[in-house]
Design a protein around this motif. Structure first.
Motif, short mmCIF file in Angstrom:
data_model
loop_
_atom_site.label_atom_id
_atom_site.label_comp_id
_atom_site.label_asym_id
_atom_site.label_seq_id
_atom_site.Cartn_x
_atom_site.Cartn_y
_atom_site.Cartn_z
N ASN A 246 0.85 -1.09 0.03
CA ASN A 246 -0.13 0.03 0.00
C ASN A 246 0.80 1.25 0.17
O ASN A 246 0.54 2.06 -0.61
N VAL A 247 1.93 1.42 0.64
CA VAL A 247 2.91 2.38 0.70
C VAL A 247 3.29 2.55 -0.70
O VAL A 247 3.48 3.65 -1.30
N TRP A 248 3.81 1.48 -1.30
CA TRP A 248 4.48 1.68 -2.85
C TRP A 248 3.30 2.20 -3.67
O TRP A 248 3.31 3.20 -4.43
N PHE A 249 1.98 1.72 -3.43
CA PHE A 249 1.03 2.14 -4.40
C PHE A 249 0.73 3.52 -4.21
O PHE A 249 0.49 4.39 -5.23
N LEU A 250 0.38 4.08 -3.13
CA LEU A 250 0.19 5.38 -2.68
C LEU A 250 1.20 6.36 -3.08
O LEU A 250 0.84 7.56 -3.41
N SER A 251 2.21 5.90 -2.98
CA SER A 251 3.58 6.61 -3.46
C SER A 251 3.80 6.69 -4.83
O SER A 251 4.52 7.66 -5.19
N THR A 252 3.21 5.84 -5.74
CA THR A 252 3.41 5.86 -7.18
C THR A 252 2.13 5.95 -8.07
O THR A 252 2.41 5.86 -9.17
N HIS A 253 1.13 6.13 -7.39
CA HIS A 253 -0.21 6.04 -8.39
C HIS A 253 -0.70 7.34 -8.14
O HIS A 253 -0.97 7.86 -6.69
N ALA A 254 -1.59 8.04 -8.85
CA ALA A 254 -2.65 8.93 -8.77
C ALA A 254 -3.91 8.39 -8.30
O ALA A 254 -4.52 7.80 -9.12
N VAL A 255 -4.11 8.69 -7.19
CA VAL A 255 -5.25 8.20 -6.31
C VAL A 255 -6.45 9.31 -5.71
O VAL A 255 -5.61 10.15 -5.51
N PRO A 256 -7.56 9.18 -5.95
CA PRO A 256 -8.61 10.19 -5.44
C PRO A 256 -8.26 10.39 -4.08
O PRO A 256 -7.91 9.51 -3.11
N TRP A 257 -8.31 11.64 -3.62
CA TRP A 257 -8.08 11.87 -2.11
C TRP A 257 -8.87 10.85 -1.05
O TRP A 257 -8.36 10.56 -0.22
N TYR A 258 -9.96 10.38 -1.65
CA TYR A 258 -10.81 9.60 -0.51
C TYR A 258 -10.19 8.16 -0.36
O TYR A 258 -10.03 7.34 0.46
N THR B 17 10.39 10.80 -0.22
CA THR B 17 9.84 11.14 1.34
C THR B 17 8.49 10.85 1.51
O THR B 17 7.90 10.81 2.60
N GLN B 18 7.77 10.76 0.34
CA GLN B 18 6.11 10.49 0.59
C GLN B 18 6.02 9.09 1.25
O GLN B 18 4.96 8.77 2.19
N ALA B 19 6.88 8.30 0.97
CA ALA B 19 6.91 6.93 1.60
C ALA B 19 7.08 7.10 3.12
O ALA B 19 6.55 6.32 3.86
N LEU B 20 7.99 7.87 3.59
CA LEU B 20 8.34 8.02 4.86
C LEU B 20 7.27 8.45 5.61
O LEU B 20 7.04 8.34 6.87
N VAL B 21 6.59 9.73 4.68
CA VAL B 21 5.48 10.30 5.61
C VAL B 21 4.25 9.16 5.82
O VAL B 21 3.68 9.10 6.85
N LEU B 22 3.97 8.32 4.68
CA LEU B 22 2.77 7.32 4.68
C LEU B 22 3.48 6.36 5.90
O LEU B 22 2.56 5.99 6.62
N LEU B 23 4.53 6.20 5.98
CA LEU B 23 4.90 4.97 7.43
C LEU B 23 4.72 5.53 8.61
O LEU B 23 4.31 4.83 9.66
N MET B 24 5.21 6.94 8.80
CA MET B 24 5.00 7.55 10.11
C MET B 24 3.63 7.76 10.25
O MET B 24 3.30 7.46 11.58
N VAL B 25 2.61 7.92 9.50
CA VAL B 25 1.11 8.03 9.67
C VAL B 25 0.58 6.69 10.15
O VAL B 25 -0.10 6.55 10.92
N LEU B 26 1.19 5.54 9.36
CA LEU B 26 0.56 4.44 9.44
C LEU B 26 1.22 3.77 10.87
O LEU B 26 0.36 3.03 11.64
N ALA B 27 2.30 4.32 11.33
CA ALA B 27 2.76 3.67 12.64
C ALA B 27 1.94 4.29 13.91
O ALA B 27 1.65 3.55 14.65
N PHE B 28 1.69 5.78 13.63
CA PHE B 28 0.81 6.41 14.60
C PHE B 28 -0.26 5.75 14.79
O PHE B 28 -1.18 5.51 15.87
N LEU B 29 -1.14 5.32 13.50
CA LEU B 29 -2.37 4.77 13.64
C LEU B 29 -2.33 3.46 14.34
O LEU B 29 -3.31 3.11 14.86
N GLY B 30 -1.44 2.65 13.89
CA GLY B 30 -1.12 1.43 14.32
C GLY B 30 -0.85 1.21 15.86
O GLY B 30 -1.70 0.64 16.65
N ALA B 31 -0.22 2.44 16.50
CA ALA B 31 -0.04 2.41 17.85
C ALA B 31 -1.37 2.99 18.65
O ALA B 31 -1.70 2.52 19.70
N PHE B 32 -2.23 3.82 17.74
CA PHE B 32 -3.41 4.34 18.33
C PHE B 32 -4.49 3.07 18.32
O PHE B 32 -5.33 3.16 19.29
#
Length: 395
Positions: A105-117, A248-263
């Motif tokens: 999913n990190v690869w996909f969101l970092s390399t594809h144009a996806v609607p905001w939702y 860096t978009q992959a790093l941002v995604l991983l950081m957000v995912l890490a926070f949500l996983g911890a939450f």
């Protein structure tokens, strides 16, 4: 010398849920539904929403339709259940499925144009599922053998949460259901206030506990024998590799995912001991943790998906007992009205949570305020609201 005859209950017992344990091992893959559909030319919003509907609508409905499972394996069969490799391998299978799905999913969101939702829903549901994957470390981290404990540490490195097993095993299990425990929520405390107390508190306690262990061995705080540092190295390798590859978009995604996983893990902690309090003995020590110091659920499907984390009383009574052997206690008043997936949604709306759970805390403790772990600022109001006995205030 007479031979020891095998117990007929142990020999005849067959786990009726055994085929279902494959489900939590494979369910992490569902969070890739939207990205996979996009790659196949199907970009309708429904594909991104589908995992939410399955986990937060379909699972609670099926839990309600199926009803509770209060059955327990006979104690004579438990040693054999604990020895069976099948159950451990279901945990080991869940880890690569969760990792592969997350990194995909990190690869996909970092390399594809996806609607905001598509971005928002994929990140949120993947973060939630990462928490479930990190829950595998909760199961493995309680084992005594080297391999499962290191597998637990490695698994937590994806979410940069490698202090969890140390804090949970050596801190939470010692101080559970007491005001001293940052991982035990208090009556009147919202999940959001709890998050700001529990997440940093668990990290600092985990670090202190690990430093104390190393000092007893005459080693430096930053020794490579420090398991939190080992986990950080794993995080740096994975996150660094994904960042070098995808930017860096992959790093941002991983950081957000890490926070949500911890939450998500924080959400489970919030539910598990809300308002429950162990009593202090005359010598100042707390009583041994009892089954009624945890909230439990016997809802079938959500229990399967969490490897029976919801049978939490037996887990605290027997931390090394594996998920397939955990028992339901029939004589305790601390049962949840929904499984975890349903209770998470309730917890995220604090007025609803208080309406559902505060009266249950009062009932479970017999209306005795001295048996409740209060948020201090809310104690007086709650005692008055529920007309509780407050021997502490009277004294």
């Amino acid at each position: 010398m007479s031979a020891v005859l095998p117990d007929p209950l142990a020999a005849s017992y067959r786990d009726p849920k055994k085929p279902l344990w494959l489900l939590p091992a494979l369910i992490p893959a569902i969070v890739a539904t939207g990205p996979v559909a996009h790659l196949m030319g199907q970009d309708h919003a429904a594909w991104y929403v589908l995992p939410f509907l399955v986990l937060f609508v379909l699972v609670p409905i099926l839990d309600w339709l199926i009803g509770d499972d209060t059955s327990n394996p006979p104690e004579a069969a438990v040693p054999d259940l604990e020895r069976r490799a099948f159950y451990r391998w279901m945990i080991y299978l869940a880890i690569p499925v969760g990792w592969a799905t997350t990194l995909f999913n990190v690869w996909f969101l970092s390399t594809h144009a996806v609607p905001w939702y598509g971005v928002v829903t994929t990140v949120i549901i993947n973060g939630f599922m990462l928490g479930l994957v990190m829950n595998m470390s909760h199961e493995l981290g309680h084992k005594k053998e080297w391999l499962p404990r290191k597998a637990a540490l490695f698994n937590l490195s994806l979410g940069a949460y490698t202090h969890f097993c140390i804090e949970h095993n050596r801190g939470h299990h010692r101080h559970v259901a007491t005001p001293e425990d940052p991982a035990s929520s208090k009556m009147g405390e919202t999940i959001y206030r709890f998050m700001f107390r529990e997440m940093p508190g668990a990290y600092f306690r985990g670090w202190d506990l690990e430093v104390e262990r190393l000092e007893r061995q005459g080693k430096s705080d930053w020794s490579l024998d420090n398991e939190i540092v080992q986990g950080w190295i794993g995080t740096a390798i994975v996150w660094g590799g994904m960042t070098a590859w995808l930017g860096t978009q992959a790093l941002v995604l991983l950081m957000v995912l890490a926070f949500l996983g911890a939450f998500m893990l924080t959400s489970a902690n919030y539910i598990e001991h809300y308002g429950l309090l162990r009593q202090k003995k005359p010598d100042g020590r707390y009583e041994h943790c009892q089954p009624h110091h945890s909230w439990n659920s016997n809802h079938v499907l959500s229990n399967i998906l969490t490897f029976q984390l919801q049978r939490h009383s037996d887990h605290h009574a027997n931390p090394t007992r594996s998920y397939q052997s955990l028992r339901s206690f029939h004589d305790i008043p601390t049962f949840l009205p929904l499984g975890y997936t349903g209770m998470f949604l309730v917890a995220y709306v604090p007025p609803l949570w208080f309406a559902v759970m505060d009266k249950r805390v009062v009932k479970a403790t017999g209306g005795d305020a001295s048996r409740i772990n209060f948020l201090p600022a809310q104690r007086k109001r709650l005692v008055q609201t529920y007309e509780m006995q407050d021997t502490a205030s009277a004294a």
